[in-house]
Design a protein around this motif. Structure first.
Motif, PDB file in Angstrom:
ATOM      1  N   PRO A  52       0.819  -1.219   0.000  1.00 22.68           N
ATOM      2  CA  PRO A  52       0.000   0.000   0.000  1.00 22.68           C
ATOM      3  C   PRO A  52       0.853   1.269   0.000  1.00 22.68           C
ATOM      4  CG  PRO A  52      -0.905  -1.580   1.521  1.00 22.68           C
ATOM      5  CD  PRO A  52       0.396  -2.156   1.062  1.00 22.68           C
ATOM      6  N   VAL A  53       1.925   1.307   0.797  1.00 25.00           N
ATOM      7  CA  VAL A  53       2.756   2.520   0.807  1.00 25.00           C
ATOM      8  C   VAL A  53       3.480   2.682  -0.528  1.00 25.00           C
ATOM      9  CG1 VAL A  53       4.790   3.591   1.844  1.00 25.00           C
ATOM     10  CG2 VAL A  53       3.016   2.636   3.296  1.00 25.00           C
ATOM     11  N   GLY A  54       4.044   1.583  -1.056  1.00 24.38           N
ATOM     12  CA  GLY A  54       4.681   1.655  -2.376  1.00 24.38           C
ATOM     13  C   GLY A  54       3.703   2.180  -3.406  1.00 24.38           C
ATOM     14  N   ALA A  55       2.456   1.694  -3.324  1.00 19.12           N
ATOM     15  CA  ALA A  55       1.436   2.112  -4.292  1.00 19.12           C
ATOM     16  C   ALA A  55       1.057   3.571  -4.096  1.00 19.12           C
ATOM     17  CB  ALA A  55       0.202   1.227  -4.167  1.00 19.12           C
ATOM     18  N   SER A  56       0.968   4.030  -2.843  1.00 18.42           N
ATOM     19  CA  SER A  56       0.561   5.420  -2.628  1.00 18.42           C
ATOM     20  C   SER A  56       1.653   6.372  -3.109  1.00 18.42           C
ATOM     21  CB  SER A  56       0.233   5.674  -1.154  1.00 18.42           C
ATOM     22  OG  SER A  56       1.404   5.608  -0.363  1.00 18.42           O
ATOM     23  N   VAL A  57       2.924   6.028  -2.862  1.00 20.24           N
ATOM     24  CA  VAL A  57       4.015   6.877  -3.366  1.00 20.24           C
ATOM     25  C   VAL A  57       3.979   6.903  -4.895  1.00 20.24           C
ATOM     26  CG1 VAL A  57       6.501   7.213  -3.446  1.00 20.24           C
ATOM     27  CG2 VAL A  57       5.446   6.422  -1.343  1.00 20.24           C
ATOM     28  N   SER A  58       3.766   5.730  -5.498  1.00 19.63           N
ATOM     29  CA  SER A  58       3.684   5.665  -6.965  1.00 19.63           C
ATOM     30  C   SER A  58       2.551   6.538  -7.481  1.00 19.63           C
ATOM     31  CB  SER A  58       3.451   4.229  -7.428  1.00 19.63           C
ATOM     32  OG  SER A  58       4.484   3.400  -6.966  1.00 19.63           O
ATOM     33  N   THR A  59       1.408   6.487  -6.796  1.00 18.58           N
ATOM     34  CA  THR A  59       0.253   7.273  -7.236  1.00 18.58           C
ATOM     35  C   THR A  59       0.554   8.763  -7.165  1.00 18.58           C
ATOM     36  OG1 THR A  59      -1.169   5.536  -6.386  1.00 18.58           O
ATOM     37  CG2 THR A  59      -2.225   7.640  -6.894  1.00 18.58           C
ATOM     38  N   VAL A  60       1.159   9.188  -6.062  1.00 25.51           N
ATOM     39  CA  VAL A  60       1.511  10.610  -5.931  1.00 25.51           C
ATOM     40  C   VAL A  60       2.480  11.011  -7.038  1.00 25.51           C
ATOM     41  CG1 VAL A  60       2.739  12.276  -4.490  1.00 25.51           C
ATOM     42  CG2 VAL A  60       1.058  10.737  -3.469  1.00 25.51           C
ATOM     43  N   LEU A  61       3.465  10.153  -7.286  1.00 22.83           N
ATOM     44  CA  LEU A  61       4.452  10.422  -8.333  1.00 22.83           C
ATOM     45  C   LEU A  61       3.763  10.598  -9.689  1.00 22.83           C
ATOM     46  CD1 LEU A  61       7.482  10.646  -8.633  1.00 22.83           C
ATOM     47  CD2 LEU A  61       7.575   8.203  -9.099  1.00 22.83           C
ATOM     48  N   MET A  62       2.801   9.706  -9.946  1.00 23.05           N
ATOM     49  CA  MET A  62       2.083   9.803 -11.219  1.00 23.05           C
ATOM     50  C   MET A  62       1.277  11.088 -11.311  1.00 23.05           C
ATOM     51  SD  MET A  62       0.848   6.014 -12.329  1.00 23.05           S
ATOM     52  CE  MET A  62       0.158   5.570 -10.767  1.00 23.05           C
ATOM     53  N   LEU A  63       0.688  11.486 -10.178  1.00 19.77           N
ATOM     54  CA  LEU A  63      -0.085  12.731 -10.168  1.00 19.77           C
ATOM     55  C   LEU A  63       0.812  13.923 -10.486  1.00 19.77           C
ATOM     56  CD1 LEU A  63      -2.634  12.380  -7.228  1.00 19.77           C
ATOM     57  CD2 LEU A  63      -3.090  12.649  -9.683  1.00 19.77           C
ATOM     58  N   VAL A  64       2.002  13.947  -9.869  1.00 18.86           N
ATOM     59  CA  VAL A  64       2.939  15.044 -10.143  1.00 18.86           C
ATOM     60  C   VAL A  64       3.279  15.087 -11.628  1.00 18.86           C
ATOM     61  CG1 VAL A  64       5.283  15.886  -9.724  1.00 18.86           C
ATOM     62  CG2 VAL A  64       3.904  15.037  -7.818  1.00 18.86           C
ATOM     63  N   MET A  65       3.532  13.907 -12.192  1.00 15.83           N
ATOM     64  CA  MET A  65       3.874  13.844 -13.615  1.00 15.83           C
ATOM     65  C   MET A  65       2.712  14.291 -14.485  1.00 15.83           C
ATOM     66  SD  MET A  65       5.870  10.255 -13.635  1.00 15.83           S
ATOM     67  CE  MET A  65       7.424  10.062 -12.783  1.00 15.83           C
ATOM     68  N   LEU A  66       1.514  13.891 -14.077  1.00 14.75           N
ATOM     69  CA  LEU A  66       0.321  14.275 -14.826  1.00 14.75           C
ATOM     70  C   LEU A  66       0.174  15.792 -14.820  1.00 14.75           C
ATOM     71  CD1 LEU A  66      -2.061  12.890 -16.281  1.00 14.75           C
ATOM     72  CD2 LEU A  66      -3.392  13.266 -14.201  1.00 14.75           C
ATOM     73  N   LEU A  67       0.396  16.396 -13.630  1.00 13.29           N
ATOM     74  CA  LEU A  67       0.301  17.851 -13.520  1.00 13.29           C
ATOM     75  C   LEU A  67       1.333  18.517 -14.428  1.00 13.29           C
ATOM     76  CD1 LEU A  67      -0.332  18.450  -9.715  1.00 13.29           C
ATOM     77  CD2 LEU A  67      -1.899  18.789 -11.638  1.00 13.29           C
ATOM     78  N   ALA A  68       2.540  17.961 -14.441  1.00 10.50           N
ATOM     79  CA  ALA A  68       3.593  18.526 -15.285  1.00 10.50           C
ATOM     80  C   ALA A  68       3.177  18.470 -16.755  1.00 10.50           C
ATOM     81  CB  ALA A  68       4.898  17.769 -15.070  1.00 10.50           C
ATOM     82  N   ALA A  69       2.624  17.320 -17.150  1.00 10.73           N
ATOM     83  CA  ALA A  69       2.194  17.167 -18.539  1.00 10.73           C
ATOM     84  C   ALA A  69       1.067  18.143 -18.876  1.00 10.73           C
ATOM     85  CB  ALA A  69       1.750  15.733 -18.796  1.00 10.73           C
ATOM     86  N   LEU A  70       0.132  18.296 -17.920  1.00 15.90           N
ATOM     87  CA  LEU A  70      -0.973  19.236 -18.139  1.00 15.90           C
ATOM     88  C   LEU A  70      -0.440  20.653 -18.295  1.00 15.90           C
ATOM     89  CD1 LEU A  70      -3.872  18.072 -15.803  1.00 15.90           C
ATOM     90  CD2 LEU A  70      -3.765  18.081 -18.307  1.00 15.90           C
ATOM     91  N   ALA A  71       0.515  21.020 -17.440  1.00 18.17           N
ATOM     92  CA  ALA A  71       1.106  22.356 -17.511  1.00 18.17           C
ATOM     93  C   ALA A  71       1.692  22.569 -18.898  1.00 18.17           C
ATOM     94  CB  ALA A  71       2.188  22.514 -16.455  1.00 18.17           C
ATOM     95  N   TYR A  72       2.310  21.525 -19.416  1.00 18.11           N
ATOM     96  CA  TYR A  72       2.910  21.626 -20.737  1.00 18.11           C
ATOM     97  C   TYR A  72       1.848  21.885 -21.806  1.00 18.11           C
ATOM     98  CZ  TYR A  72       4.693  20.060 -25.173  1.00 18.11           C
ATOM     99  OH  TYR A  72       5.008  19.967 -26.487  1.00 18.11           O
ATOM    100  N   PHE A  73       0.754  21.104 -21.738  1.00 19.55           N
ATOM    101  CA  PHE A  73      -0.272  21.295 -22.762  1.00 19.55           C
ATOM    102  C   PHE A  73      -0.971  22.641 -22.605  1.00 19.55           C
ATOM    103  CE2 PHE A  73       0.101  16.624 -23.072  1.00 19.55           C
ATOM    104  CZ  PHE A  73       0.445  16.580 -24.400  1.00 19.55           C
TER     105      PHE A  73
END
Ligand SMILES: Nc1ncnc2c1ncn2[C@@H]1O[C@H](COP(=O)(O)OP(=O)(O)O)[C@@H](O)[C@H]1O
Ligand SMILES: [Mg+2]
Lengths: 374, 301
Positions: free
Chosen positions: B273-294
Motif C-alpha cells: 500500500p505505501v509503495g502504491a501510494s508513493v507511486s500514485t503521488v508520483l504519477m499525479l505530479v507527472m500528470l500535472l507537469a504534462a498538463l502544464a505543458y499542454f
C-alpha cells in the motif's frame, strides 16, 4: 542607433547622401551576389532597386541594414562608415519581404517593440505606437495577433513597426509582392504619400518595373549583381544604357543593327536607318523602339519627313485592349509590336494587310548589344 | 467553373453538406476500427495495472506482510506525511529540479548552435547526441562509476591540474551528474526541433528594430522556442523524479530517492500500500507537469 551614429555627426554631414555605396562587393562562397556597385541615395528620396529575381537586390538592401556585411568596399549612412556595424546600431529599419511580424505578440506589442528595446518607457512607447498604428489606418486592431490579420494589414503593421523608430532610411524588400493587384495599387499610392509626408528616404526593392516607374524618384537597375543604370523613370525609359535595361524597363522592340557612322545604322536586313549614335562604325548595337512611338498606316501614306525612319511590313496580329490596338507587324525578318490609341475614328488594320510603320527620329534609341545574358 | 454549375458532375454532387457529413462519419468509423488494437493494448497493459496500483494504495498491509483489499483506508497516504517519506519526496523533487535546470542551461546554447549549422554538420552532431543510446543504460551508469571512482580518470584529471582528489562518487553530486548525462538528449532533441523550426527572419527583424543580441534572445528566440523548452523539461523532469538505476549505482544507496524507496516498499519492506501510494503521488505530479505543458500550448512531445 545609440552608439552607431550620433546626432552630432548627422548634423556635421548635413547635405551628404543618406546612403553612399562605394565599390561594394558581396560574395557567398563562389557566388558573387553583388558585384562592385556604386550608389548614392539622397536624403528624402524614394529610391527603387529594380531587377529580375536573383540579381542581388535583397543582398544590397541587407548590407545597408547590417544583416549582411560587404566582402569589400565602403558603405556609409549619412557620412558614417557602417561596414560591420550590427543592425541595431544603424539608423535604418527594414520592412521584410515576408513581413517577419512576431507571431507571439499582438499588433501593439509588435509596433512598440523597437521603442521598448531602446528603453522607451512602456506608456510612452504605447502612445507612439498607437499614433503610428493610426497613421497606417489600423486603429482598433491593436490587440490582434498577426495571424488574425489579412496580408495587407500585416503589411501595414510591418510598416508601422519600422517607422515608429523614426529611421533615417527605410528599407523595403518587395513589400507589395504578396498582395493582389488592386490592394497593391492602393498601397503604392499610400507608400508614396507616406514617404512624402515623413520626408524619409525609402529604398524600395522590386522586380516589377511598372511599380518602380510609378513610385520612385530614381531607380537603379541591377542585373547579375551588377548595377547597370541609375536614373529617373524618364531617363531609364527614354535613354536606357544597354539592351538589358531597354528590354527590362517598359516594353520595347529591340532590332539588331550595326553602326555605319554617327548618323546612320544598318538594320539586320540591311535597311539603312537614320539614327544618331555615339558608337564607332561596325559596332553591334540594338535599336530600341517603343511600341507606342510607332505609327502605322498604308504604305503610300508615310509622311515625307519620316521616310528615313520607316519600314514596310504585313500585319500578323491585332489585339484590341480597350484603350489601344496592339499590332504585330512582320517586317520581313522580325515581328515588331506597334501600339496605337484606339478611338472611334481610328482606322483598324486587319491581319494580312500590307502596311508601313514609321517613327520620329527622336524616339528611337541605339543601345550597345551588351548587358544581356538572361 | 461556370460549366460545372448548370451541368452537375460527380464532384459537384459530392460537395453537398449531407454527403460530406456521411463521408466524415464513415472516415471516423474506419479510424476507430484501425485504432482498436491500440486501444485494447492501452486498456489491457496500461489502464488496468494503473487501476490496480491506485486500488492497492487504499488497501491495508496485514501483519504478516501480505495485502488485504478489504477495508479501504488512507493509512498509506498518511504515511507520506511522516518525516522519513516527506524528506525523500522533497529531496527527489529537488534533485529532479536541479537536473532539469542544468540540462536546460547546457542544452539551450547547444541546440541553438546545432540549429544554426549546415544540414550536414547538424545531422552528424545529432548522431553524436544519440550515440549513448546505442549502449545499455546500466552499463553507462557503471562506466560513470569507474570515471568518478577513487583514483579514476576524473580524480586523476583534477589532481593533474592541481585541484586535489575528487571524491564525489556516492554523493548527490554524482547522482545529478549521472542524471544530467542520461537525460540530456531528451532535452536537446525537442529544443533543437523547436529552434530549428523558428523563422530566422524574426531574429533579424528583432536586431533590425534595435534589439541587442541578448534582448533578441529574451524577447523573441526564447518565447518562440518555449514549446521545445517545456517539452524537454518535462521529458527530463519526469524520469529524473522517478529515477532508480542512477541513484542506486552512483548514489550508492546512501541518499534514498523516490524510485529506490518504492522498490524497497514493494520488494523488501513488503508494504505494498505505501509503495502504491508513493507511486500514485508520483504519477499525479507527472500528470500535472504534462498538463502544464499542454496548457502552455506545446504540441511537440
Ligand atoms: N545567404 C546566401 N548564401 C548563398 N547565396 C546567396 C545568399 N543570399 C543570396 N545568395 C545568392 O545571391 C544572389 C542574389 O540574391 P538576392 O540578393 O536574394 O537576389 P534578389 O533579391 O535580387 O532576388 C542569388 O544568386 C542568390 O542565390
Ligand atoms: Mg529578393
Amino acid at each position: 542607433m545609440g552608439e552607431g551614429l550620433s546626432d552630432q555627426s548627422l548634423a556635421d554631414y548635413a547635405g551628404v547622401s543618406a546612403v553612399a555605396i562605394e565599390g561594394v562587393t558581396k560574395r557567398f562562397g563562389d557566388v558573387v551576389a553583388v558585384d562592385n556597385i556604386n550608389l548614392d541615395i539622397a536624403d528624402g528620396e524614394f529610391f527603387a532597386l529594380l531587377g529580375p529575381s536573383g540579381c542581388g537586390k535583397t543582398t544590397t538592401l541587407r548590407m545597408i541594414a547590417g544583416l549582411e556585411f560587404p566582402t569589400s568596399g565602403s558603405l556609409r549612412i549619412f557620412g558614417d562608415e557602417v561596414g560591420t556595424l550590427p543592425p541595431d546600431k544603424r539608423p535604418v529599419n527594414t520592412v521584410f519581404q515576408n513581413y517577419a511580424l512576431f507571431p507571439h505578440m499582438n499588433v501593439l506589442d509588435n509596433v512598440s517593440f523597437g521603442l521598448r528595446m531602446k528603453g522607451v518607457e512602456k506608456k510612452s512607447a504605447a502612445t507612439q505606437a498607437r499614433e503610428m498604428i493610426e497613421l497606417v489606418r489600423l486603429d482598433g486592431m491593436e490587440k490582434r495577433k498577426p495571424s488574425q490579420l489579412s496580408g495587407g494589414q500585416q503589411q501595414r503593421v510591418a510598416l508601422a513597426r519600422a517607422l515608429v523608430n523614426k529611421p533615417k532610411v527605410l528599407l523595403l524588400d518587395e513589400p507589395l509582392g504578396a498582395l493582389d493587384l488592386k490592394l497593391r495599387q492602393d498601397m503604392q499610392h499610400e507608400l508614396k504619400s507616406l514617404q512624402r509626408e515623413l520626408g524619409v528616404s525609402f529604398v524600395f526593392v522590386t522586380h516589377d518595373q511598372e511599380e518602380a516607374l510609378t513610385m520612385s524618384d530614381r531607380i537603379a537597375v541591377m542585373h547579375d549583381g551588377k548595377l547597370l543604370q541609375v536614373g529617373t523613370a524618364e531617363e531609364l525609359y527614354d535613354q536606357p544604357v544597354n539592351r538589358f535595361v531597354a528590354d527590362f524597363v517598359g516594353q520595347t522592340n529591340l532590332i539588331d543593327a550595326t553602326v555605319i557612322d554617327d548618323e546612320m545604322i544598318a538594320l539586320a536586313n540591311g535597311t539603312k536607318i537614320k539614327a544618331p549614335n555615339p558608337y564607332p562604325g561596325g559596332t553591334k548595337v540594338a535599336m530600341s523602339l517603343r511600341p507606342e512611338s510607332i505609327s502605322i498606316g498604308a504604305p503610300e501614306d508615310v509622311p515625307e519627313e519620316f521616310r528615313p525612319t520607316s519600314l514596310h511590313g504585313v500585319v500578323q496580329e491585332m489585339n484590341y485592349l480597350g484603350h489601344s490596338h496592339v499590332y504585330t507587324v512582320g517586317v520581313d525578318w522580325m515581328p515588331l509590336e506597334v501600339r496605337t490609341n484606339a478611338t472611334p475614328t481610328s482606322i483598324k488594320y486587319e491581319p494580312g494587310t500590307e502596311v508601313a510603320i514609321w517613327w520620329d527620329r527622336r524616339s528611337d534609341w541605339v543601345v550597345p548589344d551588351e548587358g544581356y545574358s538572361s | 467553373m461556370t460549366a460545372v454549375v448548370d451541368k452537375p458532375t460527380e464532384q459537384a454532387r459530392s460537395a453537398t453538406p449531407e454527403f460530406e457529413a456521411a463521408n466524415e462519419r464513415q472516415k471516423r468509423r474506419r479510424g476507430f476500427l484501425l485504432a482498436l488494437p491500440a486501444y485494447a493494448y492501452l486498456v489491457l497493459f496500461f489502464f488496468i495495472p494503473l487501476g490496480i496500483v491506485v486500488a492497492y494504495s487504499f488497501a491495508t498491509r496485514t501483519r504478516n506482510g501480505s495485502t488485504s483489499l478489504s477495508g479501504w483506508n488512507l493509512e498509506a497516504y498518511r504515511k507520506l506525511g511522516e518525516p522519513i517519506v516527506s524528506d525523500i519526496l522533497v529531496r527527489s523533487l529537488l534533485l529532479a529540479v536541479i537536473t532539469t535546470v542544468i540540462c536546460l542551461i547546457v542544452a539551450y546554447p547547444f541546440s541553438y548552435f546545432l540549429a544554426t549549422r549546415s544540414p550536414a554538420v547538424r545531422n552528424l552532431m545529432l548522431v553524436f547526441v544519440m550515440i549513448p543510446f546505442w549502449s545499455n543504460f546500466l552499463v553507462r551508469n557503471y562506466a560513470w562509476r569507474v570515471l568518478l571512482g577513487n583514483d579514476g580518470p576524473a580524480s586523476q584529471l583534477t589532481q593533474a591540474v592541481g585541484m586535489g582528489e575528487t571524491n564525489i562518487l556516492f554523493t548527490q553530486t554524482a547522482v545529478v551528474l549521472g542524471l544530467v548525462y542520461g537525460f540530456l538528449p531528451f532535452m536537446i532533441l525537442p529544443m533543437y526541433a523547436a529552434i530549428e523550426r523558428m523563422d530566422w527572419s524574426l531574429i533579424e527583424a528583432s536586431r533590425d528594430l534595435g534589439a541587442s543580441g541578448f534582448q533578441t534572445f529574451r524577447n523573441v528566440a526564447l518565447p518562440l522556442s518555449m514549446p521545445g523548452v517545456i517539452a524537454g523539461s518535462i521529458l527530463v523532469f519526469i524520469p529524473s523524479l522517478g529515477a532508480y538505476v542512477t541513484p542506486e549505482i552512483l548514489g550508492g544507496g546512501k541518499t534514498t530517492l523516490l524510485g529506490s524507496y518504492i522498490v524497497v516498499q514493494f520488494l523488501t519492506a513488503r508494504n505494498w500500500p505505501v509503495g502504491a501510494s508513493v507511486s500514485t503521488v508520483l504519477m499525479l505530479v507527472m500528470l500535472l507537469a504534462a498538463l502544464a505543458y499542454f496548457r502552455a500550448g506545446g504540441r511537440t512531445l
